[in-house]
Design a protein around this motif. Sequence first.
Motif, PDB file in Angstrom:
ATOM      1  N   PRO A 105       0.841  -1.209   0.000  1.00  0.00           N
ATOM      2  CA  PRO A 105       0.000   0.000   0.000  1.00  0.00           C
ATOM      3  C   PRO A 105       0.868   1.248   0.000  1.00  0.00           C
ATOM      4  O   PRO A 105       1.947   1.274   0.605  1.00  0.00           O
ATOM      5  N   LEU A 106       0.396   2.290  -0.676  1.00  0.00           N
ATOM      6  CA  LEU A 106       1.145   3.542  -0.730  1.00  0.00           C
ATOM      7  C   LEU A 106       0.763   4.443   0.445  1.00  0.00           C
ATOM      8  O   LEU A 106      -0.331   4.332   0.997  1.00  0.00           O
ATOM      9  N   SER A 107       1.674   5.320   0.812  1.00  0.00           N
ATOM     10  CA  SER A 107       1.393   6.272   1.886  1.00  0.00           C
ATOM     11  C   SER A 107       0.394   7.317   1.402  1.00  0.00           C
ATOM     12  O   SER A 107       0.179   7.492   0.192  1.00  0.00           O
ATOM     13  N   VAL A 108      -0.200   8.021   2.342  1.00  0.00           N
ATOM     14  CA  VAL A 108      -1.173   9.057   1.995  1.00  0.00           C
ATOM     15  C   VAL A 108      -0.518  10.140   1.144  1.00  0.00           C
ATOM     16  O   VAL A 108      -1.097  10.613   0.159  1.00  0.00           O
ATOM     17  N   SER A 109       0.703  10.543   1.525  1.00  0.00           N
ATOM     18  CA  SER A 109       1.379  11.603   0.768  1.00  0.00           C
ATOM     19  C   SER A 109       1.670  11.164  -0.663  1.00  0.00           C
ATOM     20  O   SER A 109       1.553  11.967  -1.600  1.00  0.00           O
ATOM     21  N   THR A 110       2.012   9.896  -0.864  1.00  0.00           N
ATOM     22  CA  THR A 110       2.270   9.402  -2.216  1.00  0.00           C
ATOM     23  C   THR A 110       0.980   9.354  -3.030  1.00  0.00           C
ATOM     24  O   THR A 110       0.972   9.688  -4.223  1.00  0.00           O
ATOM     25  N   ILE A 111      -0.113   8.946  -2.404  1.00  0.00           N
ATOM     26  CA  ILE A 111      -1.399   8.911  -3.101  1.00  0.00           C
ATOM     27  C   ILE A 111      -1.814  10.329  -3.504  1.00  0.00           C
ATOM     28  O   ILE A 111      -2.292  10.549  -4.627  1.00  0.00           O
ATOM     29  N   SER A 138     -14.363  12.021  -1.004  1.00  0.00           N
ATOM     30  CA  SER A 138     -14.781  11.203   0.136  1.00  0.00           C
ATOM     31  C   SER A 138     -13.852  10.011   0.325  1.00  0.00           C
ATOM     32  O   SER A 138     -13.521   9.639   1.459  1.00  0.00           O
ATOM     33  N   VAL A 139     -13.416   9.401  -0.776  1.00  0.00           N
ATOM     34  CA  VAL A 139     -12.476   8.278  -0.669  1.00  0.00           C
ATOM     35  C   VAL A 139     -11.138   8.758  -0.103  1.00  0.00           C
ATOM     36  O   VAL A 139     -10.556   8.126   0.788  1.00  0.00           O
ATOM     37  N   LEU A 140     -10.662   9.895  -0.592  1.00  0.00           N
ATOM     38  CA  LEU A 140      -9.384  10.419  -0.109  1.00  0.00           C
ATOM     39  C   LEU A 140      -9.466  10.799   1.371  1.00  0.00           C
ATOM     40  O   LEU A 140      -8.517  10.558   2.133  1.00  0.00           O
ATOM     41  N   ILE A 143      -9.187   7.662   3.340  1.00  0.00           N
ATOM     42  CA  ILE A 143      -7.803   7.175   3.332  1.00  0.00           C
ATOM     43  C   ILE A 143      -6.966   7.964   4.328  1.00  0.00           C
ATOM     44  O   ILE A 143      -6.180   7.389   5.098  1.00  0.00           O
ATOM     45  N   ARG A 144      -7.138   9.286   4.325  1.00  0.00           N
ATOM     46  CA  ARG A 144      -6.385  10.119   5.265  1.00  0.00           C
ATOM     47  C   ARG A 144      -6.720   9.743   6.706  1.00  0.00           C
ATOM     48  O   ARG A 144      -5.840   9.629   7.557  1.00  0.00           O
ATOM     49  N   ARG A 145      -8.007   9.563   6.989  1.00  0.00           N
ATOM     50  CA  ARG A 145      -8.449   9.280   8.353  1.00  0.00           C
ATOM     51  C   ARG A 145      -7.942   7.923   8.832  1.00  0.00           C
ATOM     52  O   ARG A 145      -7.562   7.760   9.995  1.00  0.00           O
ATOM     53  N   LYS A 146      -7.900   6.959   7.937  1.00  0.00           N
ATOM     54  CA  LYS A 146      -7.557   5.594   8.338  1.00  0.00           C
ATOM     55  C   LYS A 146      -6.058   5.320   8.287  1.00  0.00           C
ATOM     56  O   LYS A 146      -5.532   4.555   9.101  1.00  0.00           O
ATOM     57  N   HIS A 147      -5.358   5.940   7.338  1.00  0.00           N
ATOM     58  CA  HIS A 147      -3.964   5.562   7.106  1.00  0.00           C
ATOM     59  C   HIS A 147      -2.942   6.667   7.360  1.00  0.00           C
ATOM     60  O   HIS A 147      -1.737   6.399   7.310  1.00  0.00           O
ATOM     61  N   ALA A 148      -3.399   7.897   7.593  1.00  0.00           N
ATOM     62  CA  ALA A 148      -2.438   9.000   7.731  1.00  0.00           C
ATOM     63  C   ALA A 148      -1.552   8.799   8.957  1.00  0.00           C
ATOM     64  O   ALA A 148      -2.002   8.342  10.015  1.00  0.00           O
ATOM     65  N   ARG A 149      -0.274   9.120   8.789  1.00  0.00           N
ATOM     66  CA  ARG A 149       0.699   9.061   9.881  1.00  0.00           C
ATOM     67  C   ARG A 149       1.480  10.367   9.902  1.00  0.00           C
ATOM     68  O   ARG A 149       1.538  11.076   8.897  1.00  0.00           O
ATOM     69  N   PRO A 150       2.094  10.685  11.038  1.00  0.00           N
ATOM     70  CA  PRO A 150       2.938  11.887  11.066  1.00  0.00           C
ATOM     71  C   PRO A 150       4.019  11.783   9.997  1.00  0.00           C
ATOM     72  O   PRO A 150       4.519  10.694   9.716  1.00  0.00           O
TER      73      PRO A 150
END
Length: 361
Positions: A105-111, A138-140, A143-150
């Motif tokens: 899976p790609l990181s949020v910043s990469t997506i 809404s999908v993005l 993704i941010r809410r579920k996978h975002a990291r510092p």
Amino acid sequence: MTKRTDSPADQVENSAIKSDQNEAIALPSHIAGSGALDRLVDTARDYAQAAASENTRTAYAKDWAHFARWCRQRGSDPLSAPCPEPQLIGLYIADLAAPSDQNQPLSVSTIERRLSGLTWNYALRGFRLDRKNRHIASVLAGIRRKHARPPEQKEAILAEDILAMLATLPFDLRGLRDRTILLLGYAGGLRRSEIVSLDVHKDDTPDSGGWIEVFSDGVLLTLNAKTGWREVEIGRGSSDQTCPVHALEQWLRYAKIDFGPIFTRTSRDGKRALEARLNDKHVARLIKRCVLDAGIRAELPEKERLALFSGHSLRAGLASSAEVDERYVQKQLGHSSAEMTRRYQRRRDRFRVNLTKAAGL
């Protein structure tokens, strides 16, 4: 290590991308061509290419190639009507975050970078990608809410680290050049692209990213940087051994450079400067090699040490080490806000201003 080569399909796809870029600016069909107008078309294309850096264009081209390949594998067309199709792009970014195959899976910043690449490519083809469309937004957001990291921050190279890294370099012309790169990049808080894009004078080369002016007290860099034009003042150091301005003067003198790119390649034996400008990747490789040779963070495995440091480690080092008013560091780094500068400060007195006590508690 085997070198990756593009498949025939990828080569055709990349050729199509270049063709689309060339066709994006052309004479209207109802206007007859002429020598003067054709030259203006070429000029307009050059300006359009300059709207984004070469690295950005390369990354965006790869983003489009990946999306087009993903569509083909699923029997779809990225340019089918309605174009662009928000539902399709929503499915695409969902697959990037939670792949249906064995891909990581790609990181949020990469997506988000992939989405920017698609927006740019669709605009190049005359279409508008609405990232606020609910099928994408809404999908993005999910993704941010579920996978975002510092954000992962690169390790700062501090003053003692720079001294240790300088000691690992040879005393030939190549070593002098690399010393100058490290000292100038550190003292100026420069990006690696800013370092290698410098010329001796204004307008020396078409691909110049700035030029220098040497004074008795230091050197002034005028940079066409990521955030626009800015000036960077680098004062002389406390000794010739650690002075970036002295190193720059020595490099230009012994490399016999008085015009064009400041940082160039050298001959194989490291004794003669060539004309070709250095690639910015050289700065990253130089930093990583010197970090290993100097034994910085030697308690960690080599792979982890290499991952900790990059070209941005020089900027973070200046922000973390300079014991001056934060405003001066912000100006040197070219940041629009103090908050951005603080992200680069790996060590600082975070609780110097205690609002709890100031509020009476």
